[in-house]
Design a protein around this motif. Sequence first.
Motif, PDB file in Angstrom:
ATOM      1  N   HIS A  65       1.173   5.488  -0.075  1.00 42.22           N
ATOM      2  CA  HIS A  65       0.467   6.706   0.346  1.00 42.22           C
ATOM      3  C   HIS A  65       0.670   7.875  -0.613  1.00 42.22           C
ATOM      4  CE1 HIS A  65       4.129   8.714   1.738  1.00 42.22           C
ATOM      5  NE2 HIS A  65       4.493   7.594   2.349  1.00 42.22           N
TER       6      HIS A  65
ATOM      7  N   HIS B 192      -2.750   5.446  -3.179  1.00 41.87           N
ATOM      8  CA  HIS B 192      -3.672   6.555  -2.964  1.00 41.87           C
ATOM      9  C   HIS B 192      -3.041   7.862  -3.435  1.00 41.87           C
ATOM     10  CE1 HIS B 192      -5.334   9.815  -0.196  1.00 41.87           C
ATOM     11  NE2 HIS B 192      -6.371   9.462  -0.929  1.00 41.87           N
TER      12      HIS B 192
ATOM     13  N   ALA C 223       0.832  -1.204   0.000  1.00 41.24           N
ATOM     14  CA  ALA C 223       0.000   0.000   0.000  1.00 41.24           C
ATOM     15  C   ALA C 223       0.869   1.256   0.000  1.00 41.24           C
ATOM     16  CB  ALA C 223      -0.919  -0.008   1.221  1.00 41.24           C
TER      17      ALA C 223
ATOM     18  N   TRP D 207      -2.997   4.065   5.650  1.00 40.78           N
ATOM     19  CA  TRP D 207      -3.653   2.816   5.260  1.00 40.78           C
ATOM     20  C   TRP D 207      -4.170   2.029   6.454  1.00 40.78           C
ATOM     21  CZ3 TRP D 207      -4.977   1.452   0.404  1.00 40.78           C
ATOM     22  CH2 TRP D 207      -4.414   2.219  -0.632  1.00 40.78           C
TER      23      TRP D 207
ATOM     24  N   ALA E  53       2.867  -1.324   4.349  1.00 40.09           N
ATOM     25  CA  ALA E  53       2.717   0.092   4.009  1.00 40.09           C
ATOM     26  C   ALA E  53       3.977   0.862   4.387  1.00 40.09           C
ATOM     27  CB  ALA E  53       1.502   0.685   4.720  1.00 40.09           C
TER      28      ALA E  53
ATOM     29  N   LEU F  14      -9.931   6.889   2.345  1.00 41.80           N
ATOM     30  CA  LEU F  14      -8.921   6.008   2.930  1.00 41.80           C
ATOM     31  C   LEU F  14      -8.997   6.004   4.457  1.00 41.80           C
ATOM     32  CD1 LEU F  14      -6.757   4.359   1.373  1.00 41.80           C
ATOM     33  CD2 LEU F  14      -5.090   6.095   2.056  1.00 41.80           C
TER      34      LEU F  14
END
Length: 289
Positions: free
Chosen positions: A34, A99, A32, A43, A57, A272
């Motif tokens: 950011h 994201h 994941a 996340w 993450a 998110l």
Amino acid sequence: MRGYEDTGVEVAGGTLAVRRWPGAPGAGTVLAVHGIASNGLSWGPVAEALDGVEVIAPDLRGRGGSRAVAGPSSMAAHADDLRAVLDHFGVRQAVLAGHSMGGFVACVAACRGADRYRELVLVDGGLGFPVPAGTDIDQVLHAVIGPAMAKLDMEFADRAAYHAFWAGHPAFAELTGAHVAAYLDRDLVGAEPRLRSACRAAAIREDAEDELRNPEVFAAIRRLPVPARLLWAERGLRDEPVGLYPPQVVAAAGLEGVPAHFVPGVNHYSILLGAPGAAVVAGHVREAL
């Protein structure tokens, strides 16, 4: 809250800080990524909704616990860092979720290493439009992300003051809870009464130049070698009624092979960090897994 571990991963220029939520054997892995002035703990709510799935993450170089990683920052540099993270944890292939700017990183990473990613989940990011030559990047950043840039020049007496700063942000009005608090705390360095954002301004500017001016970056979503999907929020970065991607922009983008999914009732941040948005994102991740 789910159990987690914090790990350092060696990359060119230093050590990335990585938050990992372990999963059940065989459940799959999500890597994941950011946004431009964020950190991996953004996340947290999605990881909570993905109980049983391994979620990894990293704080990208120049942010959070990775603030001190040296060297230039770009989508390609982040892509190489992501590969190092997968190697560190022995993950052969993962779903890659990004994201905002993380969506651009995800697209570039897939183009540079399709063998490591089974599918992309792009969360309000990855679909870009170049800014005109000569446009001042700082002006663009202040216009688009506003307080996320303003924080770079500010000092905060304590963590409560920093939380209050974001509580006044229209897109954060309904964002509360332990995950949001941990995300905000991750973005602080220094000591009271002179706390500052952990984001390194130079890294943000370098990434913005690359994201907004590099033709290869904003073309990456159109030449993806792996399946992908785009989730776009109804509302914007300051909770404007029209999101970062207006409906007509999504319709006109002509993204062949990248289905676009409208997520109502959320803004660029709450898709998110809010429970309803995180549940939608987690659902798409589970499908990709």
